[in-house]
Design a protein around this motif. Structure first.
Motif, PDB file in Angstrom:
ATOM      1  N   GLN A 259       0.835  -1.204   0.000  1.00 28.97           N
ATOM      2  CA  GLN A 259       0.000   0.000   0.000  1.00 28.97           C
ATOM      3  C   GLN A 259       0.867   1.250   0.000  1.00 28.97           C
ATOM      4  OE1 GLN A 259      -2.061  -1.387   3.543  1.00 28.97           O
ATOM      5  NE2 GLN A 259      -3.995  -1.440   2.421  1.00 28.97           N
TER       6      GLN A 259
ATOM      7  N   GLU B 107      -4.971 -12.767   2.107  1.00 29.79           N
ATOM      8  CA  GLU B 107      -5.872 -12.030   1.207  1.00 29.79           C
ATOM      9  C   GLU B 107      -5.705 -10.529   1.365  1.00 29.79           C
ATOM     10  OE1 GLU B 107     -10.656 -11.525   0.203  1.00 29.79           O
ATOM     11  OE2 GLU B 107      -9.983 -12.950   1.721  1.00 29.79           O
ATOM     12  N   ALA B 108      -5.444 -10.102   2.606  1.00 29.18           N
ATOM     13  CA  ALA B 108      -5.259  -8.669   2.861  1.00 29.18           C
ATOM     14  C   ALA B 108      -3.998  -8.140   2.189  1.00 29.18           C
ATOM     15  CB  ALA B 108      -5.194  -8.402   4.364  1.00 29.18           C
TER      16      ALA B 108
ATOM     17  N   ARG C 134      -4.417  -7.170  -2.181  1.00 30.10           N
ATOM     18  CA  ARG C 134      -5.297  -6.129  -2.717  1.00 30.10           C
ATOM     19  C   ARG C 134      -4.460  -5.052  -3.393  1.00 30.10           C
ATOM     20  NH1 ARG C 134      -8.721  -6.040   2.903  1.00 30.10           N
ATOM     21  NH2 ARG C 134      -9.662  -8.112   2.675  1.00 30.10           N
ATOM     22  N   SER C 135      -3.974  -5.383  -4.552  1.00 30.72           N
ATOM     23  CA  SER C 135      -3.080  -4.505  -5.290  1.00 30.72           C
ATOM     24  C   SER C 135      -3.849  -3.418  -6.028  1.00 30.72           C
ATOM     25  CB  SER C 135      -2.288  -5.346  -6.296  1.00 30.72           C
ATOM     26  OG  SER C 135      -1.520  -4.547  -7.151  1.00 30.72           O
ATOM     27  N   THR C 136      -3.116  -2.398  -6.437  1.00 27.85           N
ATOM     28  CA  THR C 136      -3.678  -1.436  -7.380  1.00 27.85           C
ATOM     29  C   THR C 136      -3.890  -2.152  -8.716  1.00 27.85           C
ATOM     30  OG1 THR C 136      -1.465  -0.791  -8.093  1.00 27.85           O
ATOM     31  CG2 THR C 136      -2.480   0.522  -6.331  1.00 27.85           C
TER      32      THR C 136
END
Length: 265
Positions: free
Chosen positions: A86, A111-112, A115-117
């Motif tokens: 992030q 999973e957290a 969460r890529s761009t």
């Protein structure tokens, strides 16, 4: 017991203890119990955990601002926002990040970390740092290992003793990366609290874990052959502090941990 998804709650684990130090919820009574014992020895355990996390964030921001677009983070730990990807992708949206840890509870929360761009990529590897060939092989599916990579070893190496090849493992990983890559690491030290550190080391040993606290010179040895970024190997909260950041109160003494970043020429 050999299932990589098996979570052993009968003994403490460094990743879960670190989560407890940071005020997280992904830990077990056995982790909290040992955490409280360590805090009773030295209350700076909590401030050191926070200083270590802040160091990771500053180092990642600095690297991304220098144009680094690939990160390999080994010893990731349980996700705590903001995570490395992030921070990096906020500056370089197309950054590619590979996380690696050997604790099944980290896998359960991976999973957290994914969460890529839209422009970037994040991936997670379940592996031990003592398996550098496996890590590099799997990381190469996401990272271009012919282009610079930032190897992040944050609060990892003090769990690996000299006799287990700590220096050789770092060297093997860095030799596999091209010129322009960076080594980022933070490390606990007994330089300021030798008596308490000895107690902590014995507590870890009694729980079947290694705690190899190193001196500044021993931490600097990990960077031999690379170009250290200013200010060199420094106490965690003194490594490129950002405006508004506060270090420990003078009466608390120095934070017992070092951090540094170096470039492979």
């Amino acid at each position: 017991m050999t299932d990589p998804s098996y979570i052993d709650t009968s003994k403490p684990h460094p990743a879960r203890m670190y989560d407890w130090f940071l005020g997280g919820k992904d830990n077990y009574p056995v982790d909290e119990e040992m955490g409280r014992q360590l805090v009773a020895m030295d209350g700076r355990v909590l401030t050191t955990a926070r200083a270590n996390r802040a160091f990771m964030q500053r180092a990642t921001r600095w690297l991304a601002s220098q144009g680094v677009r690939q990160f390999l983070d080994i010893g990731t730990g349980i996700p705590t926002e903001p995570n490395l990807h992030q921070i990096a992708q906020a500056i370089v949206p197309d950054a590619r990040v590979v996380y690696c840890d050997n604790d099944p509870i980290v896998l359960a929360h991976a999973e957290a970390l994914l969460r890529s761009t839209p422009q970037g990529v994040t991936e997670y590897i379940q592996a031990d740092f003592r398996e550098p060939a496996k890590i590099l092989e799997e990381a190469a599916r996401v990272l271009d290992l012919d282009r610079p990579v930032a190897l992040s070893l944050v609060a990892l190496l003090h769990f690996i003793a000299d006799e287990d090849g700590a220096y050789d493992l770092v060297d093997r990983m860095m030799r596999a990366l091209p010129a322009g890559s960076h080594l980022v690491l933070s490390h606990g030290t007994a330089d300021f609290t030798p008596a308490t550190a000895k107690q902590a080391t014995e507590l870890y040993k009694a729980r079947g874990m290694t705690l190899a606290l190193r001196t500044r010179a021993e931490v600097e040895r990990f960077f031999q052959g690379y170009e250290l970024v200013d200010p060199g190997v420094e106490i965690l909260d003194r490594w490129k502090p950002e405006p508004g950041e506060r270090g420990p109160a003078p009466e608390e003494g120095p934070t017992p941990g070092y951090g540094g970043v170096a470039r492979k020429l």
